[in-house]
Design a protein around this motif. Structure first.
Motif, PDB file in Angstrom:
ATOM      1  N   ARG A 101      22.360 -45.148  -0.447  1.00 28.43           N
ATOM      2  CA  ARG A 101      21.472 -44.864   0.429  1.00 28.43           C
ATOM      3  C   ARG A 101      21.755 -46.024   1.675  1.00 28.43           C
ATOM      4  NH1 ARG A 101      16.431 -44.231  -3.699  1.00 28.43           N
ATOM      5  NH2 ARG A 101      16.413 -41.927  -3.977  1.00 28.43           N
ATOM      6  N   ALA A 102      21.986 -47.262   1.139  1.00 28.24           N
ATOM      7  CA  ALA A 102      22.373 -48.309   2.125  1.00 28.24           C
ATOM      8  C   ALA A 102      23.579 -47.939   2.874  1.00 28.24           C
ATOM      9  CB  ALA A 102      22.447 -49.532   1.203  1.00 28.24           C
ATOM     10  N   LYS A 103      24.407 -47.427   2.256  1.00 26.65           N
ATOM     11  CA  LYS A 103      25.590 -47.205   2.927  1.00 26.65           C
ATOM     12  C   LYS A 103      25.528 -46.017   4.065  1.00 26.65           C
ATOM     13  CE  LYS A 103      29.014 -47.351   0.328  1.00 26.65           C
ATOM     14  NZ  LYS A 103      30.186 -46.823  -0.856  1.00 26.65           N
ATOM     15  N   LEU A 104      24.713 -45.185   3.751  1.00 29.06           N
ATOM     16  CA  LEU A 104      24.273 -44.165   4.626  1.00 29.06           C
ATOM     17  C   LEU A 104      23.400 -44.973   5.932  1.00 29.06           C
ATOM     18  CD1 LEU A 104      24.781 -40.942   4.791  1.00 29.06           C
ATOM     19  CD2 LEU A 104      22.255 -40.672   4.333  1.00 29.06           C
ATOM     20  N   ALA A 105      22.605 -45.592   5.492  1.00 27.27           N
ATOM     21  CA  ALA A 105      21.487 -46.054   6.787  1.00 27.27           C
ATOM     22  C   ALA A 105      22.638 -46.940   7.472  1.00 27.27           C
ATOM     23  CB  ALA A 105      20.409 -47.062   5.931  1.00 27.27           C
ATOM     24  N   VAL A 106      23.233 -47.733   6.867  1.00 32.62           N
ATOM     25  CA  VAL A 106      24.446 -48.708   7.958  1.00 32.62           C
ATOM     26  C   VAL A 106      25.539 -47.805   8.728  1.00 32.62           C
ATOM     27  CG1 VAL A 106      26.472 -50.195   7.767  1.00 32.62           C
ATOM     28  CG2 VAL A 106      24.724 -50.495   6.291  1.00 32.62           C
ATOM     29  N   ALA A 107      25.522 -46.537   8.211  1.00 30.83           N
ATOM     30  CA  ALA A 107      26.409 -45.862   9.122  1.00 30.83           C
ATOM     31  C   ALA A 107      25.326 -44.983  10.001  1.00 30.83           C
ATOM     32  CB  ALA A 107      27.211 -44.807   8.274  1.00 30.83           C
ATOM     33  N   GLU A 108      24.116 -45.186  10.091  1.00 29.68           N
ATOM     34  CA  GLU A 108      23.292 -44.479  11.006  1.00 29.68           C
ATOM     35  C   GLU A 108      23.359 -42.748  10.898  1.00 29.68           C
ATOM     36  OE1 GLU A 108      23.951 -46.137  14.727  1.00 29.68           O
ATOM     37  OE2 GLU A 108      22.390 -47.987  14.274  1.00 29.68           O
ATOM     38  N   LEU A 109      23.430 -42.485   9.381  1.00 32.03           N
ATOM     39  CA  LEU A 109      23.532 -41.016   9.264  1.00 32.03           C
ATOM     40  C   LEU A 109      22.204 -40.529   8.420  1.00 32.03           C
ATOM     41  CD1 LEU A 109      27.210 -41.129   7.989  1.00 32.03           C
ATOM     42  CD2 LEU A 109      26.460 -40.052  10.095  1.00 32.03           C
ATOM     43  N   THR A 110      22.255 -39.221   8.475  1.00 28.54           N
ATOM     44  CA  THR A 110      21.049 -38.580   7.732  1.00 28.54           C
ATOM     45  C   THR A 110      21.471 -38.099   6.373  1.00 28.54           C
ATOM     46  OG1 THR A 110      21.169 -36.567   9.084  1.00 28.54           O
ATOM     47  CG2 THR A 110      19.695 -38.482   9.617  1.00 28.54           C
ATOM     48  N   GLY A 111      20.694 -38.012   5.561  1.00 25.42           N
ATOM     49  CA  GLY A 111      21.140 -37.409   4.058  1.00 25.42           C
ATOM     50  C   GLY A 111      20.179 -37.726   3.298  1.00 25.42           C
ATOM     51  N   ARG A 112      20.429 -37.318   1.948  1.00 28.84           N
ATOM     52  CA  ARG A 112      19.570 -37.973   0.942  1.00 28.84           C
ATOM     53  C   ARG A 112      20.157 -38.074  -0.384  1.00 28.84           C
ATOM     54  NH1 ARG A 112      16.121 -32.624  -1.289  1.00 28.84           N
ATOM     55  NH2 ARG A 112      17.985 -30.927  -1.080  1.00 28.84           N
ATOM     56  N   PHE A 113      19.798 -38.951  -1.243  1.00 31.62           N
ATOM     57  CA  PHE A 113      20.478 -39.503  -2.322  1.00 31.62           C
ATOM     58  C   PHE A 113      19.332 -39.510  -3.509  1.00 31.62           C
ATOM     59  CE2 PHE A 113      23.456 -41.187   0.509  1.00 31.62           C
ATOM     60  CZ  PHE A 113      24.659 -40.631  -0.157  1.00 31.62           C
ATOM     61  N   LEU A 114      19.544 -38.786  -4.703  1.00 33.59           N
ATOM     62  CA  LEU A 114      18.656 -38.519  -5.904  1.00 33.59           C
ATOM     63  C   LEU A 114      19.096 -39.081  -7.136  1.00 33.59           C
ATOM     64  CD1 LEU A 114      17.774 -34.771  -5.004  1.00 33.59           C
ATOM     65  CD2 LEU A 114      16.581 -36.836  -4.094  1.00 33.59           C
ATOM     66  N   VAL A 115      18.189 -40.077  -7.720  1.00 36.87           N
ATOM     67  CA  VAL A 115      18.673 -40.251  -9.146  1.00 36.87           C
ATOM     68  C   VAL A 115      18.329 -39.141  -9.993  1.00 36.87           C
ATOM     69  CG1 VAL A 115      18.193 -41.724 -10.866  1.00 36.87           C
ATOM     70  CG2 VAL A 115      17.969 -42.702  -8.609  1.00 36.87           C
ATOM     71  N   GLY A 116      19.219 -38.728 -10.867  1.00 38.18           N
ATOM     72  CA  GLY A 116      19.317 -37.524 -11.640  1.00 38.18           C
ATOM     73  C   GLY A 116      20.512 -37.166 -12.276  1.00 38.18           C
ATOM     74  N   ASP A 117      20.260 -36.111 -13.225  1.00 41.63           N
ATOM     75  CA  ASP A 117      21.720 -35.869 -14.254  1.00 41.63           C
ATOM     76  C   ASP A 117      22.334 -34.987 -13.210  1.00 41.63           C
ATOM     77  OD1 ASP A 117      23.085 -34.965 -15.932  1.00 41.63           O
ATOM     78  OD2 ASP A 117      21.699 -34.097 -17.364  1.00 41.63           O
ATOM     79  N   ALA A 118      23.386 -35.407 -12.768  1.00 39.79           N
ATOM     80  CA  ALA A 118      24.587 -34.529 -11.966  1.00 39.79           C
ATOM     81  C   ALA A 118      24.908 -33.172 -12.684  1.00 39.79           C
ATOM     82  CB  ALA A 118      25.811 -35.296 -11.884  1.00 39.79           C
ATOM     83  N   ALA A 119      24.666 -33.090 -14.081  1.00 40.11           N
ATOM     84  CA  ALA A 119      25.047 -31.931 -14.642  1.00 40.11           C
ATOM     85  C   ALA A 119      23.746 -30.818 -14.605  1.00 40.11           C
ATOM     86  CB  ALA A 119      24.957 -31.968 -16.397  1.00 40.11           C
ATOM     87  N   ALA A 120      22.631 -31.301 -14.014  1.00 36.68           N
ATOM     88  CA  ALA A 120      21.341 -30.417 -13.799  1.00 36.68           C
ATOM     89  C   ALA A 120      20.625 -31.145 -12.716  1.00 36.68           C
ATOM     90  CB  ALA A 120      20.650 -30.093 -15.127  1.00 36.68           C
ATOM     91  N   PRO A 121      21.380 -31.196 -11.632  1.00 38.92           N
ATOM     92  CA  PRO A 121      20.839 -31.839 -10.360  1.00 38.92           C
ATOM     93  C   PRO A 121      19.320 -31.385 -10.074  1.00 38.92           C
ATOM     94  CG  PRO A 121      23.100 -30.800  -9.632  1.00 38.92           C
ATOM     95  CD  PRO A 121      22.619 -30.173 -11.189  1.00 38.92           C
ATOM     96  N   PRO A 122      18.459 -32.431  -9.768  1.00 38.49           N
ATOM     97  CA  PRO A 122      17.041 -32.174  -9.601  1.00 38.49           C
ATOM     98  C   PRO A 122      16.739 -31.659  -8.025  1.00 38.49           C
ATOM     99  CG  PRO A 122      17.497 -34.481  -9.186  1.00 38.49           C
ATOM    100  CD  PRO A 122      18.849 -33.751  -9.627  1.00 38.49           C
ATOM    101  N   THR A 123      17.431 -30.508  -7.729  1.00 38.30           N
ATOM    102  CA  THR A 123      17.275 -30.034  -6.463  1.00 38.30           C
ATOM    103  C   THR A 123      16.364 -28.712  -6.300  1.00 38.30           C
ATOM    104  OG1 THR A 123      19.441 -29.024  -6.700  1.00 38.30           O
ATOM    105  CG2 THR A 123      19.284 -31.148  -5.370  1.00 38.30           C
ATOM    106  N   GLY A 124      15.776 -28.326  -7.516  1.00 35.01           N
ATOM    107  CA  GLY A 124      14.904 -27.034  -7.578  1.00 35.01           C
ATOM    108  C   GLY A 124      15.813 -25.834  -7.344  1.00 35.01           C
ATOM    109  N   GLY A 125      15.192 -25.124  -6.700  1.00 36.28           N
ATOM    110  CA  GLY A 125      15.775 -23.642  -6.383  1.00 36.28           C
ATOM    111  C   GLY A 125      16.773 -23.946  -5.084  1.00 36.28           C
ATOM    112  N   GLU A 126      17.038 -24.924  -4.644  1.00 40.59           N
ATOM    113  CA  GLU A 126      17.850 -25.071  -3.370  1.00 40.59           C
ATOM    114  C   GLU A 126      19.406 -24.426  -3.513  1.00 40.59           C
ATOM    115  OE1 GLU A 126      17.645 -28.653  -0.917  1.00 40.59           O
ATOM    116  OE2 GLU A 126      16.297 -29.202  -2.436  1.00 40.59           O
ATOM    117  N   ARG A 127      19.920 -23.774  -2.688  1.00 38.46           N
ATOM    118  CA  ARG A 127      21.357 -23.402  -2.862  1.00 38.46           C
ATOM    119  C   ARG A 127      22.292 -24.283  -1.791  1.00 38.46           C
ATOM    120  NH1 ARG A 127      19.397 -22.545  -6.668  1.00 38.46           N
ATOM    121  NH2 ARG A 127      19.390 -20.465  -7.928  1.00 38.46           N
TER     122      ARG A 127
END
Length: 234
Positions: free
Chosen positions: A102-128
């Motif tokens: 998150r800090a790296k993205l902020a320093v680069a002045e870029l948008t995006g999101r970072f989530l804490v969670g299991d990469a094997a079952a990403p916590p992104t709901g029904g998003e594709r």
């Protein structure tokens, strides 16, 4: 990520245990402070950063695309993809890795999101997503076959799966200790390209494998083990 020490097995995939998951989280949290010191993790060198940028631009769909970076670590590849104009979501089990991303993205002045969670079952709901990226992660998973199925299910029609993997160390070689119980992981030590292709092929419409070990710029110097990218489409 770093490299394990034991040979992968052909045993059935293993159900994750709370103790092993907790130990893995603690390991990568502790590794976060020094993680970017590895040339291919921090991408601090101009040649290394440019080499990864070139590959990611070749593998990714036209921008802007929705990208899911599973096991994103400190977010170096996510930042490159965001710089290229993509909408990036990163997921990692280790909170301290996510803090740095998150800090790296902020320093680069870029948008995006970072989530804490299991990469094997990403916590992104029904998003594709249009692209799912994973680098040097599958050897850490208690059930990599289930993760592969879950990842393919997260892709839109014509979506792309990019797995950057390798087989780094044979039994008996010296190397950093990993968590207790890691020897039971199905792909501990990494996974050879042929084995990963066999696991992915039934899930996708087509795939190809690109060797990466011969490009020293990617790793900050020459390597003598197996490294590759598997690029698949659904």
């Amino acid at each position: 990520m770093t490299e394990p020490t034991s040979e992968p097995t052909s045993a059935p995939t293993l159900a994750p245990t709370l103790a092993l998951t907790s130990a893995i989280t603690g390991y990568w949290d502790a590794a976060a402070a020094a993680f970017d010191e590895e040339p291919d993790h921090g991408l601090r060198g101009q040649r290394t950063r440019a080499a990864w940028d070139r590959l990611l631009r070749a593998w990714a769909p036209p921008a802007p695309a929705d990208v899911l970076d599973v096991g994103c670590g400190t977010g170096s590849l996510s930042v490159l993809l965001a710089t290229a104009g993509h909408r990036v979501t990163g997921v990692d089990l280790a909170p301290r890795m996510i803090e740095q991303a998150r800090a790296k993205l902020a320093v680069a002045e870029l948008t995006g999101r970072f989530l804490v969670g299991d990469a094997a079952a990403p916590p992104t709901g029904g998003e594709r997503f249009d692209l799912l990226l994973c680098r040097h992660l599958v050897w850490t998973l208690p059930d990599p076959q289930a993760a592969l199925r879950a990842w393919v299910d997260r892709l839109r029609p014509a979506g792309r799966l990019v797995l950057i993997e390798g087989r780094w160390r044979e039994p008996g070689q010296d190397g950093p200790a990993y968590v207790a119980g890691a020897e039971s992981l199905p792909w501990s030590g990494g996974v050879r390209a042929g084995d990963l292709a066999s696991a992915v092929r039934p899930l996708v419409a087509g795939l190809r494998v690109e060797p990466l070990g011969g490009d020293a710029d990617l790793w900050g110097g020459p390597v003598d083990d197996e490294r590759y990218a598997l690029i698949a489409h659904v």
